[in-house]
Write a protein that holds these residues in place. Sequence first.
Motif, PDB file in Angstrom:
ATOM      1  N   ILE A  23     -11.712   0.617  14.421  1.00 46.68           N
ATOM      2  CA  ILE A  23     -10.360   1.099  14.113  1.00 46.68           C
ATOM      3  C   ILE A  23     -10.416   2.078  12.951  1.00 46.68           C
ATOM      4  CG2 ILE A  23      -8.084   0.435  13.243  1.00 46.68           C
ATOM      5  CD1 ILE A  23      -8.398  -2.222  14.732  1.00 46.68           C
ATOM      6  N   VAL A  24     -11.207   1.739  11.928  1.00 42.62           N
ATOM      7  CA  VAL A  24     -11.378   2.630  10.776  1.00 42.62           C
ATOM      8  C   VAL A  24     -11.992   3.948  11.222  1.00 42.62           C
ATOM      9  CG1 VAL A  24     -12.544   2.944   8.561  1.00 42.62           C
ATOM     10  CG2 VAL A  24     -11.557   0.722   9.147  1.00 42.62           C
ATOM     11  N   HIS A  25     -12.985   3.861  12.122  1.00 41.11           N
ATOM     12  CA  HIS A  25     -13.608   5.088  12.616  1.00 41.11           C
ATOM     13  C   HIS A  25     -12.610   5.950  13.383  1.00 41.11           C
ATOM     14  CE1 HIS A  25     -15.457   7.251  16.092  1.00 41.11           C
ATOM     15  NE2 HIS A  25     -15.992   7.879  15.078  1.00 41.11           N
ATOM     16  N   LEU A  26     -11.763   5.317  14.200  1.00 46.31           N
ATOM     17  CA  LEU A  26     -10.782   6.083  14.968  1.00 46.31           C
ATOM     18  C   LEU A  26      -9.822   6.804  14.038  1.00 46.31           C
ATOM     19  CD1 LEU A  26      -9.587   6.909  17.677  1.00 46.31           C
ATOM     20  CD2 LEU A  26      -8.273   4.769  17.694  1.00 46.31           C
ATOM     21  N   ASP A  27      -9.408   6.141  12.970  1.00 43.06           N
ATOM     22  CA  ASP A  27      -8.535   6.785  11.983  1.00 43.06           C
ATOM     23  C   ASP A  27      -9.246   7.982  11.353  1.00 43.06           C
ATOM     24  OD1 ASP A  27      -6.210   6.860  10.064  1.00 43.06           O
ATOM     25  OD2 ASP A  27      -7.811   6.422   8.643  1.00 43.06           O
ATOM     26  N   LYS A  28     -10.506   7.804  10.992  1.00 42.55           N
ATOM     27  CA  LYS A  28     -11.282   8.890  10.398  1.00 42.55           C
ATOM     28  C   LYS A  28     -11.490  10.021  11.406  1.00 42.55           C
ATOM     29  CE  LYS A  28     -14.525   7.577   7.703  1.00 42.55           C
ATOM     30  NZ  LYS A  28     -15.807   7.025   7.184  1.00 42.55           N
ATOM     31  N   TYR A  29     -11.698   9.646  12.666  1.00 50.78           N
ATOM     32  CA  TYR A  29     -11.887  10.631  13.734  1.00 50.78           C
ATOM     33  C   TYR A  29     -10.660  11.532  13.864  1.00 50.78           C
ATOM     34  CZ  TYR A  29     -12.568  12.435  18.500  1.00 50.78           C
ATOM     35  OH  TYR A  29     -12.700  13.253  19.598  1.00 50.78           O
ATOM     36  N   VAL A  30      -9.492  10.912  13.866  1.00 50.20           N
ATOM     37  CA  VAL A  30      -8.243  11.677  13.974  1.00 50.20           C
ATOM     38  C   VAL A  30      -8.102  12.627  12.790  1.00 50.20           C
ATOM     39  CG1 VAL A  30      -5.721  11.503  13.907  1.00 50.20           C
ATOM     40  CG2 VAL A  30      -7.043   9.949  15.369  1.00 50.20           C
ATOM     41  N   ARG A  31      -8.344  12.137  11.593  1.00 52.91           N
ATOM     42  CA  ARG A  31      -8.158  12.941  10.389  1.00 52.91           C
ATOM     43  C   ARG A  31      -9.159  14.100  10.317  1.00 52.91           C
ATOM     44  NH1 ARG A  31      -4.921  10.652   6.508  1.00 52.91           N
ATOM     45  NH2 ARG A  31      -4.130   8.592   7.009  1.00 52.91           N
ATOM     46  N   LEU A  32     -10.428  13.810  10.581  1.00 52.93           N
ATOM     47  CA  LEU A  32     -11.454  14.855  10.482  1.00 52.93           C
ATOM     48  C   LEU A  32     -11.232  15.950  11.519  1.00 52.93           C
ATOM     49  CD1 LEU A  32     -14.710  12.806   9.801  1.00 52.93           C
ATOM     50  CD2 LEU A  32     -13.621  14.451   8.278  1.00 52.93           C
ATOM     51  N   ALA A  70       0.859  -1.179   0.000  1.00 53.28           N
ATOM     52  CA  ALA A  70       0.000   0.000   0.000  1.00 53.28           C
ATOM     53  C   ALA A  70       0.890   1.222   0.000  1.00 53.28           C
ATOM     54  CB  ALA A  70      -0.899   0.013   1.231  1.00 53.28           C
ATOM     55  N   ALA A  71       0.845   2.001  -1.051  1.00 52.42           N
ATOM     56  CA  ALA A  71       1.704   3.184  -1.167  1.00 52.42           C
ATOM     57  C   ALA A  71       0.834   4.426  -1.143  1.00 52.42           C
ATOM     58  CB  ALA A  71       2.512   3.124  -2.457  1.00 52.42           C
ATOM     59  N   PRO A  72       0.651   5.025   0.043  1.00 54.68           N
ATOM     60  CA  PRO A  72      -0.235   6.182   0.124  1.00 54.68           C
ATOM     61  C   PRO A  72       0.354   7.418  -0.532  1.00 54.68           C
ATOM     62  CG  PRO A  72       0.836   5.799   2.228  1.00 54.68           C
ATOM     63  CD  PRO A  72       1.229   4.663   1.330  1.00 54.68           C
ATOM     64  N   ILE A  73      -0.413   8.036  -1.394  1.00 53.25           N
ATOM     65  CA  ILE A  73      -0.035   9.325  -1.972  1.00 53.25           C
ATOM     66  C   ILE A  73      -1.274  10.200  -1.978  1.00 53.25           C
ATOM     67  CG2 ILE A  73       1.776   8.364  -3.449  1.00 53.25           C
ATOM     68  CD1 ILE A  73      -0.198   8.616  -5.768  1.00 53.25           C
ATOM     69  N   ASP A 131      -6.225   8.509   3.407  1.00 55.67           N
ATOM     70  CA  ASP A 131      -7.325   8.333   4.344  1.00 55.67           C
ATOM     71  C   ASP A 131      -8.009   6.974   4.200  1.00 55.67           C
ATOM     72  OD1 ASP A 131      -8.105   9.784   1.820  1.00 55.67           O
ATOM     73  OD2 ASP A 131     -10.113   9.300   2.552  1.00 55.67           O
ATOM     74  N   LYS A 132      -7.544   6.133   3.248  1.00 57.67           N
ATOM     75  CA  LYS A 132      -8.130   4.807   3.072  1.00 57.67           C
ATOM     76  C   LYS A 132      -7.156   3.678   3.414  1.00 57.67           C
ATOM     77  CE  LYS A 132     -11.887   6.675   1.614  1.00 57.67           C
ATOM     78  NZ  LYS A 132     -13.028   6.762   2.541  1.00 57.67           N
ATOM     79  N   PRO A 172     -15.015  10.356  -0.249  1.00 54.94           N
ATOM     80  CA  PRO A 172     -13.829  11.141   0.109  1.00 54.94           C
ATOM     81  C   PRO A 172     -13.972  11.712   1.502  1.00 54.94           C
ATOM     82  CG  PRO A 172     -15.199  12.333  -1.446  1.00 54.94           C
ATOM     83  CD  PRO A 172     -15.758  10.951  -1.360  1.00 54.94           C
ATOM     84  N   LEU A 173     -12.833  11.920   2.173  1.00 56.55           N
ATOM     85  CA  LEU A 173     -12.850  12.378   3.562  1.00 56.55           C
ATOM     86  C   LEU A 173     -13.442  13.771   3.690  1.00 56.55           C
ATOM     87  CD1 LEU A 173     -11.987  11.395   6.356  1.00 56.55           C
ATOM     88  CD2 LEU A 173      -9.845  12.603   6.035  1.00 56.55           C
ATOM     89  N   ALA A 174     -12.896  14.727   3.004  1.00 59.48           N
ATOM     90  CA  ALA A 174     -13.435  16.092   3.056  1.00 59.48           C
ATOM     91  C   ALA A 174     -13.032  16.815   1.789  1.00 59.48           C
ATOM     92  CB  ALA A 174     -12.917  16.830   4.279  1.00 59.48           C
ATOM     93  N   GLY A 175     -13.604  16.385   0.685  1.00 56.99           N
ATOM     94  CA  GLY A 175     -13.188  16.921  -0.594  1.00 56.99           C
ATOM     95  C   GLY A 175     -14.198  17.897  -1.144  1.00 56.99           C
TER      96      GLY A 175
END
Length: 349
Positions: free
Chosen positions: A157-166, A9-12, A251-252, A26-29
Amino acid sequence: ATHVGGLVAAPIRLGLSAGGGSIGPPLAGAMGLESTLEAQAPERYKQYYLKYKELKELVREFASVGKQQPRSRLASADFFEIGGQPVGRFQEVLRTELQKVNQFACVKHEALFLSLRRLCDDCRSLGAKVRELGPGQSAEADFRKMEDAIQACGDEIVHLDKYVRLNYIGFQKITQKFDRCLEIAGSALFVAGLHTEPFCNVRFDDVLILLGLAWMRWDEARKAAPTNAGGVWKPPESFVRNTAKYWVRPDKVVLLKTRIVKHLPYLIFGQSTKEQEGLLDPFALLHLDYAGADVQSTMGAYTGTMEESQLLSSVYFDSPDGVSYIERIHREEGARLVRFRWYGENNLE
Protein backbone atom coordinates in the motif's frame (compact mmCIF):
# COMPACT_ATOMS: atom_id res chain seq x y z
CA ALA A 1 -6.27 16.92 9.20
CA THR A 2 -7.04 13.23 9.41
CA HIS A 3 -7.76 11.18 12.52
CA VAL A 4 -6.37 7.65 12.52
CA GLY A 5 -6.96 5.35 15.45
CA GLY A 6 -7.25 8.26 17.86
CA LEU A 7 -4.13 10.06 16.61
CA VAL A 8 -4.09 13.13 14.40
CA ALA A 9 -2.12 13.35 11.18
CA ALA A 10 -2.11 16.86 9.74
CA PRO A 11 -0.29 16.82 6.40
CA ILE A 12 1.41 20.05 5.40
CA ARG A 13 4.14 20.79 2.90
CA LEU A 14 7.22 20.88 5.10
CA GLY A 15 10.68 19.57 4.37
CA LEU A 16 11.09 18.14 7.88
CA SER A 17 8.75 16.72 10.46
CA ALA A 18 8.45 18.23 13.92
CA GLY A 19 11.41 17.24 16.02
CA GLY A 20 13.70 17.09 13.01
CA GLY A 21 13.05 13.45 12.12
CA SER A 22 11.06 11.74 9.40
CA ILE A 23 10.06 8.28 8.26
CA GLY A 24 12.18 7.31 5.29
CA PRO A 25 14.00 9.41 2.68
CA PRO A 26 12.39 12.43 0.99
CA LEU A 27 10.25 11.64 -2.05
CA ALA A 28 12.00 13.83 -4.60
CA GLY A 29 13.78 16.63 -2.85
CA ALA A 30 17.53 17.21 -2.81
CA MET A 31 18.23 14.45 -5.31
CA GLY A 32 16.67 14.69 -8.76
CA LEU A 33 13.64 12.72 -9.82
CA GLU A 34 15.72 10.41 -12.00
CA SER A 35 17.89 9.45 -9.01
CA THR A 36 14.81 9.14 -6.78
CA LEU A 37 13.14 6.75 -9.20
CA GLU A 38 16.30 4.67 -9.41
CA ALA A 39 16.66 4.54 -5.62
CA GLN A 40 13.05 4.09 -4.50
CA ALA A 41 11.29 2.14 -7.27
CA PRO A 42 11.36 -1.60 -6.45
CA GLU A 43 13.26 -3.55 -9.09
CA ARG A 44 10.29 -5.79 -9.90
CA TYR A 45 8.09 -2.76 -10.62
CA LYS A 46 10.49 -0.42 -12.45
CA GLN A 47 9.14 -1.38 -15.88
CA TYR A 48 5.72 -0.01 -14.85
CA TYR A 49 7.01 3.45 -13.91
CA LEU A 50 7.11 6.44 -16.22
CA LYS A 51 10.22 6.12 -18.39
CA TYR A 52 11.53 9.45 -17.21
CA LYS A 53 15.14 9.03 -18.33
CA GLU A 54 14.13 7.94 -21.84
CA LEU A 55 11.63 10.80 -22.07
CA LYS A 56 14.32 13.31 -21.13
CA GLU A 57 16.47 12.06 -23.98
CA LEU A 58 13.45 12.26 -26.28
CA VAL A 59 12.80 15.86 -25.26
CA ARG A 60 16.40 16.79 -26.07
CA GLU A 61 16.06 15.13 -29.47
CA PHE A 62 12.76 16.91 -30.16
CA ALA A 63 14.25 20.21 -29.04
CA SER A 64 17.12 19.92 -31.50
CA VAL A 65 14.67 19.11 -34.30
CA GLY A 66 12.27 21.83 -33.22
CA LYS A 67 14.94 24.52 -33.43
CA GLN A 68 15.37 23.73 -37.11
CA GLN A 69 11.65 24.16 -37.85
CA PRO A 70 10.17 27.69 -37.90
CA ARG A 71 6.93 28.18 -35.95
CA SER A 72 4.44 30.98 -35.88
CA ARG A 73 3.78 32.67 -32.55
CA LEU A 74 0.20 31.38 -32.59
CA ALA A 75 1.26 27.77 -33.20
CA SER A 76 3.59 27.73 -30.20
CA ALA A 77 0.97 29.00 -27.78
CA ASP A 78 -0.91 25.78 -27.08
CA PHE A 79 0.61 22.37 -26.38
CA PHE A 80 -2.44 20.48 -27.60
CA GLU A 81 -3.07 22.37 -30.82
CA ILE A 82 0.18 21.47 -32.55
CA GLY A 83 -0.36 18.46 -34.75
CA GLY A 84 3.05 18.25 -36.40
CA GLN A 85 6.42 17.05 -35.22
CA PRO A 86 7.83 16.93 -32.63
CA VAL A 87 4.86 17.79 -30.36
CA GLY A 88 2.54 15.24 -31.94
CA ARG A 89 5.01 12.43 -31.32
CA PHE A 90 5.61 13.57 -27.74
CA GLN A 91 1.87 13.54 -27.03
CA GLU A 92 1.64 10.01 -28.41
CA VAL A 93 4.47 8.81 -26.14
CA LEU A 94 2.86 10.54 -23.14
CA ARG A 95 -0.49 8.84 -23.80
CA THR A 96 1.20 5.44 -23.97
CA GLU A 97 3.02 6.05 -20.69
CA LEU A 98 -0.14 7.39 -19.09
CA GLN A 99 -2.11 4.30 -20.09
CA LYS A 100 0.63 2.07 -18.61
CA VAL A 101 0.65 3.96 -15.30
CA ASN A 102 -3.16 3.98 -15.10
CA GLN A 103 -3.40 0.26 -15.72
CA PHE A 104 -0.72 -0.67 -13.19
CA ALA A 105 -2.26 1.48 -10.44
CA CYS A 106 -5.73 0.03 -10.99
CA VAL A 107 -4.58 -3.59 -11.20
CA LYS A 108 -2.35 -3.10 -8.15
CA HIS A 109 -5.25 -1.68 -6.14
CA GLU A 110 -7.49 -4.59 -7.06
CA ALA A 111 -4.79 -7.13 -6.14
CA LEU A 112 -4.30 -5.48 -2.74
CA PHE A 113 -8.04 -5.33 -2.13
CA LEU A 114 -8.50 -9.04 -2.87
CA SER A 115 -5.38 -10.08 -0.93
CA LEU A 116 -6.44 -8.20 2.19
CA ARG A 117 -9.96 -9.56 1.98
CA ARG A 118 -8.55 -13.08 1.79
CA LEU A 119 -6.24 -12.40 4.74
CA CYS A 120 -9.20 -11.20 6.82
CA ASP A 121 -10.91 -14.54 6.18
CA ASP A 122 -7.71 -16.47 6.88
CA CYS A 123 -7.27 -14.69 10.22
CA ARG A 124 -10.78 -15.64 11.26
CA SER A 125 -10.11 -19.27 10.29
CA LEU A 126 -6.87 -19.16 12.26
CA GLY A 127 -8.76 -17.93 15.31
CA ALA A 128 -11.15 -20.87 15.06
CA LYS A 129 -8.17 -23.23 14.73
CA VAL A 130 -6.52 -21.77 17.86
CA ARG A 131 -9.67 -22.28 19.92
CA GLU A 132 -9.61 -25.98 19.01
CA LEU A 133 -5.96 -26.56 19.95
CA GLY A 134 -5.27 -29.08 22.65
CA PRO A 135 -2.83 -28.82 25.59
CA GLY A 136 0.76 -28.35 24.45
CA GLN A 137 -0.22 -27.41 20.89
CA SER A 138 0.81 -24.08 19.36
CA ALA A 139 0.00 -22.12 16.23
CA GLU A 140 2.89 -19.66 16.61
CA ALA A 141 4.32 -20.48 13.18
CA ASP A 142 0.92 -19.78 11.60
CA PHE A 143 0.72 -16.44 13.38
CA ARG A 144 4.18 -15.39 12.19
CA LYS A 145 3.32 -16.36 8.62
CA MET A 146 0.04 -14.42 8.77
CA GLU A 147 1.75 -11.41 10.34
CA ASP A 148 4.35 -11.35 7.56
CA ALA A 149 1.61 -11.56 4.91
CA ILE A 150 -0.36 -8.63 6.41
CA GLN A 151 2.82 -6.59 6.82
CA ALA A 152 3.71 -7.26 3.17
CA CYS A 153 0.30 -5.91 2.10
CA GLY A 154 0.88 -2.79 4.21
CA ASP A 155 4.24 -2.29 2.50
CA GLU A 156 2.57 -2.67 -0.91
CA ILE A 157 0.00 0.00 0.00
CA VAL A 158 2.87 2.35 0.86
CA HIS A 159 4.52 1.51 -2.45
CA LEU A 160 1.31 2.23 -4.37
CA ASP A 161 1.07 5.63 -2.70
CA LYS A 162 4.69 6.35 -3.61
CA TYR A 163 4.07 5.07 -7.15
CA VAL A 164 1.20 7.52 -7.65
CA ARG A 165 3.21 10.45 -6.29
CA LEU A 166 6.43 9.75 -8.20
CA ASN A 167 4.65 9.25 -11.52
CA TYR A 168 2.59 12.40 -11.01
CA ILE A 169 5.77 14.38 -10.36
CA GLY A 170 7.39 12.67 -13.37
CA PHE A 171 4.61 13.70 -15.77
CA GLN A 172 4.69 17.21 -14.34
CA LYS A 173 8.44 17.63 -14.69
CA ILE A 174 8.80 16.07 -18.14
CA THR A 175 6.04 18.19 -19.68
CA GLN A 176 7.50 21.34 -18.11
CA LYS A 177 10.91 20.40 -19.50
CA PHE A 178 9.33 19.91 -22.93
CA ASP A 179 7.75 23.37 -22.68
CA ARG A 180 11.06 25.00 -21.82
CA CYS A 181 13.06 23.22 -24.51
CA LEU A 182 10.57 23.88 -27.31
CA GLU A 183 9.40 27.25 -25.99
CA ILE A 184 5.72 26.35 -25.93
CA ALA A 185 3.05 26.38 -23.20
CA GLY A 186 0.92 23.34 -22.54
CA SER A 187 2.25 21.53 -19.48
CA ALA A 188 -0.15 23.31 -17.12
CA LEU A 189 -3.15 22.05 -19.08
CA PHE A 190 -1.76 18.50 -19.21
CA VAL A 191 -0.96 18.43 -15.48
CA ALA A 192 -4.41 19.79 -14.62
CA GLY A 193 -5.90 16.87 -16.57
CA LEU A 194 -3.92 14.35 -14.51
CA HIS A 195 -6.32 14.85 -11.61
CA THR A 196 -9.03 13.05 -13.59
CA GLU A 197 -6.80 10.09 -14.47
CA PRO A 198 -7.44 6.73 -12.74
CA PHE A 199 -3.97 6.52 -11.18
CA CYS A 200 -4.55 9.82 -9.38
CA ASN A 201 -7.92 8.60 -8.07
CA VAL A 202 -7.00 5.25 -6.57
CA ARG A 203 -9.06 4.81 -3.41
CA PHE A 204 -6.67 4.21 -0.54
CA ASP A 205 -9.56 4.35 1.94
CA ASP A 206 -10.80 0.83 1.30
CA VAL A 207 -7.40 -0.90 1.35
CA LEU A 208 -6.38 0.97 4.52
CA ILE A 209 -9.64 -0.01 6.23
CA LEU A 210 -9.13 -3.63 5.13
CA LEU A 211 -5.55 -3.52 6.43
CA GLY A 212 -6.89 -2.35 9.79
CA LEU A 213 -9.49 -5.15 9.78
CA ALA A 214 -6.82 -7.74 8.97
CA TRP A 215 -4.65 -6.60 11.89
CA MET A 216 -7.68 -6.55 14.19
CA ARG A 217 -8.67 -10.10 13.25
CA TRP A 218 -5.07 -11.26 13.59
CA ASP A 219 -4.99 -9.80 17.11
CA GLU A 220 -8.34 -11.42 17.90
CA ALA A 221 -7.00 -14.77 16.75
CA ARG A 222 -3.96 -14.44 19.04
CA LYS A 223 -6.20 -13.67 21.97
CA ALA A 224 -8.65 -16.40 20.85
CA ALA A 225 -11.50 -14.03 21.71
CA PRO A 226 -13.39 -11.95 19.10
CA THR A 227 -14.15 -8.37 20.06
CA ASN A 228 -17.61 -6.83 20.02
CA ALA A 229 -17.88 -5.63 16.42
CA GLY A 230 -21.55 -4.70 16.38
CA GLY A 231 -21.61 -1.49 18.37
CA VAL A 232 -21.15 2.04 17.06
CA TRP A 233 -18.87 4.23 19.19
CA LYS A 234 -20.52 7.32 20.59
CA PRO A 235 -18.57 10.17 22.18
CA PRO A 236 -19.25 10.85 25.88
CA GLU A 237 -21.37 13.86 26.76
CA SER A 238 -18.50 15.37 28.73
CA PHE A 239 -14.78 14.69 28.60
CA VAL A 240 -11.41 16.26 29.28
CA ARG A 241 -9.70 17.08 25.99
CA ASN A 242 -6.12 15.86 25.76
CA THR A 243 -4.73 16.11 22.24
CA ALA A 244 -1.29 15.41 20.78
CA LYS A 245 -0.68 16.74 17.28
CA TYR A 246 2.11 15.87 14.87
CA TRP A 247 3.27 17.42 11.61
CA VAL A 248 3.51 14.76 8.91
CA ARG A 249 4.80 15.30 5.37
CA PRO A 250 2.07 14.51 2.78
CA ASP A 251 4.16 11.76 1.19
CA LYS A 252 4.48 9.98 4.57
CA VAL A 253 0.82 10.03 5.68
CA VAL A 254 -0.07 6.64 4.15
CA LEU A 255 3.09 5.09 5.58
CA LEU A 256 2.22 6.43 9.03
CA LYS A 257 -1.33 5.08 8.80
CA THR A 258 -0.12 1.58 7.91
CA ARG A 259 2.14 1.68 10.99
CA ILE A 260 -0.64 2.86 13.31
CA VAL A 261 -3.40 0.44 12.26
CA LYS A 262 -1.20 -2.48 13.29
CA HIS A 263 -1.64 -1.35 16.90
CA LEU A 264 -4.89 0.64 16.91
CA PRO A 265 -8.08 -0.31 15.03
CA TYR A 266 -9.84 2.29 12.93
CA LEU A 267 -12.39 4.42 14.68
CA ILE A 268 -14.62 5.81 11.94
CA PHE A 269 -17.17 8.12 13.49
CA GLY A 270 -20.73 6.82 13.06
CA GLN A 271 -19.71 3.42 11.68
CA SER A 272 -19.25 0.11 13.46
CA THR A 273 -16.62 -2.50 12.65
CA LYS A 274 -19.40 -4.59 11.15
CA GLU A 275 -20.14 -1.78 8.69
CA GLN A 276 -16.45 -1.58 7.83
CA GLU A 277 -16.59 -5.30 7.09
CA GLY A 278 -18.97 -4.45 4.24
CA LEU A 279 -15.75 -4.19 2.23
CA LEU A 280 -15.49 -7.97 2.59
CA ASP A 281 -18.60 -8.34 0.42
CA PRO A 282 -17.58 -10.65 -2.46
CA PHE A 283 -19.34 -8.28 -4.90
CA ALA A 284 -17.37 -5.21 -3.78
CA LEU A 285 -15.21 -5.27 -6.91
CA LEU A 286 -17.73 -6.84 -9.27
CA HIS A 287 -17.90 -3.88 -11.65
CA LEU A 288 -14.17 -3.18 -11.95
CA ASP A 289 -12.83 -3.71 -15.46
CA TYR A 290 -9.16 -2.86 -15.91
CA ALA A 291 -8.79 -4.09 -19.50
CA GLY A 292 -7.96 -0.96 -21.44
CA ALA A 293 -8.87 1.19 -18.45
CA ASP A 294 -10.51 4.45 -19.45
CA VAL A 295 -11.26 7.48 -17.35
CA GLN A 296 -15.03 7.16 -17.07
CA SER A 297 -15.37 3.47 -16.23
CA THR A 298 -12.42 3.37 -13.86
CA MET A 299 -13.39 6.56 -12.04
CA GLY A 300 -16.86 5.07 -11.56
CA ALA A 301 -15.34 1.97 -10.03
CA TYR A 302 -13.76 4.04 -7.26
CA THR A 303 -16.91 5.82 -6.10
CA GLY A 304 -16.98 4.12 -2.71
CA THR A 305 -18.98 5.62 0.14
CA MET A 306 -16.76 4.66 3.10
CA GLU A 307 -13.90 7.00 3.92
CA GLU A 308 -11.24 6.33 6.55
CA SER A 309 -10.65 10.05 7.04
CA GLN A 310 -12.14 13.37 6.09
CA LEU A 311 -10.68 16.55 4.73
CA LEU A 312 -11.19 19.28 7.32
CA SER A 313 -11.29 22.84 5.97
CA SER A 314 -11.44 26.00 8.06
CA VAL A 315 -11.58 29.68 7.05
CA TYR A 316 -10.82 32.09 9.89
CA PHE A 317 -11.90 35.73 10.08
CA ASP A 318 -10.10 38.39 12.05
CA SER A 319 -9.62 42.12 12.41
CA PRO A 320 -6.92 43.88 10.32
CA ASP A 321 -4.56 43.85 13.32
CA GLY A 322 -5.20 40.15 14.12
CA VAL A 323 -6.82 40.59 17.56
CA SER A 324 -8.46 37.14 17.61
CA TYR A 325 -5.25 35.45 16.53
CA ILE A 326 -3.20 37.15 19.23
CA GLU A 327 -5.76 36.41 21.95
CA ARG A 328 -5.88 32.73 20.98
CA ILE A 329 -2.10 32.39 20.78
CA HIS A 330 -1.71 33.97 24.22
CA ARG A 331 -4.66 31.89 25.51
CA GLU A 332 -6.28 34.94 27.03
CA GLU A 333 -9.46 34.52 29.06
CA GLY A 334 -12.58 34.90 26.89
CA ALA A 335 -10.65 34.69 23.61
CA ARG A 336 -12.99 34.23 20.64
CA LEU A 337 -12.68 33.22 17.03
CA VAL A 338 -14.95 33.37 13.99
CA ARG A 339 -14.62 30.67 11.37
CA PHE A 340 -16.40 28.70 8.66
CA ARG A 341 -15.60 24.97 8.83
CA TRP A 342 -16.69 22.07 6.64
CA TYR A 343 -15.88 18.39 6.45
CA GLY A 344 -15.14 16.46 3.27
CA GLU A 345 -15.23 18.03 -0.16
CA ASN A 346 -16.77 21.47 -0.62
CA ASN A 347 -20.03 20.83 -2.49
CA LEU A 348 -20.88 24.56 -2.59
CA GLU A 349 -23.66 24.24 0.00
